[in-house]
Design a protein around this motif. Structure first.
Motif, PDB file in Angstrom:
ATOM      1  N   HIS A 258       1.026  -1.584   0.031  1.00  0.00           N
ATOM      2  CA  HIS A 258       0.217   0.128   0.088  1.00  0.00           C
ATOM      3  C   HIS A 258       1.093   1.339   0.047  1.00  0.00           C
ATOM      4  O   HIS A 258       2.040   1.433   0.898  1.00  0.00           O
ATOM      5  CB  HIS A 258      -0.755   0.287   1.283  1.00  0.00           C
ATOM      6  CG  HIS A 258      -1.613  -0.977   1.000  1.00  0.00           C
ATOM      7  ND1 HIS A 258      -2.893  -0.995   0.397  1.00  0.00           N
ATOM      8  CD2 HIS A 258      -2.149  -2.331   2.370  1.00  0.00           C
ATOM      9  CE1 HIS A 258      -2.979  -2.416   0.935  1.00  0.00           C
ATOM     10  NE2 HIS A 258      -3.071  -2.837   2.091  1.00  0.00           N
ATOM     11  N   LEU A 259       0.610   2.031  -0.679  1.00  0.00           N
ATOM     12  CA  LEU A 259       1.419   3.197  -1.221  1.00  0.00           C
ATOM     13  C   LEU A 259       0.578   4.406  -0.980  1.00  0.00           C
ATOM     14  O   LEU A 259      -0.401   5.024  -1.328  1.00  0.00           O
ATOM     15  CB  LEU A 259       2.033   3.184  -2.983  1.00  0.00           C
ATOM     16  CG  LEU A 259       2.443   2.501  -3.620  1.00  0.00           C
ATOM     17  CD1 LEU A 259       3.027   2.646  -4.081  1.00  0.00           C
ATOM     18  CD2 LEU A 259       3.739   1.729  -2.768  1.00  0.00           C
ATOM     19  N   MET A 260       1.345   5.212   0.248  1.00  0.00           N
ATOM     20  CA  MET A 260       0.278   5.862   0.932  1.00  0.00           C
ATOM     21  C   MET A 260       1.043   7.907   0.477  1.00  0.00           C
ATOM     22  O   MET A 260       1.645   8.233   0.810  1.00  0.00           O
ATOM     23  CB  MET A 260       0.849   6.402   2.488  1.00  0.00           C
ATOM     24  CG  MET A 260       0.627   5.816   3.021  1.00  0.00           C
ATOM     25  SD  MET A 260      -0.829   3.478   3.078  1.00  0.00           S
ATOM     26  CE  MET A 260      -2.091   5.637   3.641  1.00  0.00           C
ATOM     27  N   LEU A 261       0.361   7.697  -0.953  1.00  0.00           N
ATOM     28  CA  LEU A 261       0.449   9.317  -2.150  1.00  0.00           C
ATOM     29  C   LEU A 261       0.127  10.757  -0.887  1.00  0.00           C
ATOM     30  O   LEU A 261       1.373  11.510  -1.140  1.00  0.00           O
ATOM     31  CB  LEU A 261      -0.444   8.962  -2.759  1.00  0.00           C
ATOM     32  CG  LEU A 261      -0.388   8.001  -3.760  1.00  0.00           C
ATOM     33  CD1 LEU A 261      -1.210   8.462  -4.864  1.00  0.00           C
ATOM     34  CD2 LEU A 261       1.144   7.518  -4.324  1.00  0.00           C
ATOM     35  N   ALA A 262      -0.745  10.229   0.005  1.00  0.00           N
ATOM     36  CA  ALA A 262      -0.827  11.942   0.726  1.00  0.00           C
ATOM     37  C   ALA A 262       0.572  11.655   1.849  1.00  0.00           C
ATOM     38  O   ALA A 262       0.613  13.075   2.315  1.00  0.00           O
ATOM     39  CB  ALA A 262      -2.614  11.604   1.458  1.00  0.00           C
ATOM     40  N   ALA A 263       1.033  10.748   2.348  1.00  0.00           N
ATOM     41  CA  ALA A 263       1.539  10.920   3.542  1.00  0.00           C
ATOM     42  C   ALA A 263       2.647  11.966   2.479  1.00  0.00           C
ATOM     43  O   ALA A 263       4.011  12.796   3.223  1.00  0.00           O
ATOM     44  CB  ALA A 263       1.966   9.775   4.059  1.00  0.00           C
ATOM     45  N   ALA A 264       3.010  11.239   1.580  1.00  0.00           N
ATOM     46  CA  ALA A 264       4.141  11.337   0.558  1.00  0.00           C
ATOM     47  C   ALA A 264       4.139  12.606   0.067  1.00  0.00           C
ATOM     48  O   ALA A 264       4.625  13.531   0.323  1.00  0.00           O
ATOM     49  CB  ALA A 264       4.610  10.723  -0.960  1.00  0.00           C
TER      50      ALA A 264
END
Length: 251
Positions: free
Chosen positions: A151-157
């Motif tokens: 799962h890639l957390m775009l918002a965190a990035a």
């Protein structure tokens, strides 16, 4: 239907959410399968008819070509409606909550596209994307075996302090990019259209609603991956709500 279907793409969907998604998927399948059959019988100049002509050149099996066009039509509708509607509502909320920046945009409309990019960074329509590792690999020092779900957390990035100064502050003057449209072969094909729609809406809001303000805090659907604002109450009166104290970088 699209609001219900995307529960299946959530990070940790509940059994009841999956049941809602399954029901919506059946309804959407019936609609788009019938649409493909209709365009097969009576083709025109619409996108579905054009996709059928393209797939007929690539796939000799007519049933498989129809299936591919069905999935493509379903994907386009889900991706376009869910993400863009969320982007537009979030943008209206954020701009209205920052009246000084809103005033700046009215005086400097050439900066509206940059404001759209900051909305995409600050609170993107999709916070999480999921991938499956094709091979054994190491990402940021973490071993990821083949076939593992990631799962890639775009918002965190997009809020990484190593990439953005004061990432928690909404600042339409930022010049740094974001990952909200993905990247590489997965880059969103609808990104130019989403940007154009957001720019058009913000331009109209600034022109037609000079006293735009948020009347009460928005309400959100219980989702993580696909953000969805269910209620946003606004007013076209400068006195409807006293804005919060401007941040140190608020215009």
């Amino acid at each position: 239907m699209t609001h219900a279907q995307v529960f299946t793409q959530e990070l940790l969907p509940t059994p009841s959410q999956l049941a809602i998604s399954d029901e919506a998927t059946v309804t959407l399948h019936q609609y788009f399968a019938a649409l493909v059959r209709e365009r097969r019988r009576s083709p025109g100049d619409d996108p579905v008819s054009q996709w059928l002509r393209t797939w007929d050149e690539l796939e000799p099996d007519r049933d498989r070509a129809d299936e591919a066009v069905y999935y493509l039509a379903l994907l386009v509708v889900l991706a376009a409606l869910e993400t863009t509607s969320n982007l537009l509502s979030t943008m209206a909320w954020l701009i209205a909550e920052h009246p000084r920046q809103m005033g700046w945009l009215r005086a400097h409309p050439q900066d509206i596209p940059g404001a759209v990019e900051e909305v995409l960074r600050y609170d993107p329509p999709i916070h999480v994307v999921t991938r499956v590792a094709g091979d054994d690999m190491t990402l940021a020092g973490i071993d990821v075996p083949k076939d593992e779900t990631v799962h890639l957390m775009l918002a965190a990035a997009n809020h990484d302090p190593a990439q953005y100064a004061d990432p928690h502050i909404f600042d339409i003057r930022r010049k740094v990019g974001h990952l909200s449209f993905g990247g590489g072969i997965h880059y969103c094909v609808g990104a130019p259209l989403a940007r154009m729609e957001a720019t058009a809406l913000l331009t109209a809001l600034l022109r037609k609603l000079p006293g735009l303000s948020v009347h009460r805090d928005p309400q959100w659907a219980p989702r993580v991956a696909f953000r969805r604002m269910t209620t946003l109450t606004v007013s076209d009166s400068a006195s409807a709500r006293v804005p919060e104290q401007a941040g140190p970088r608020d215009l």
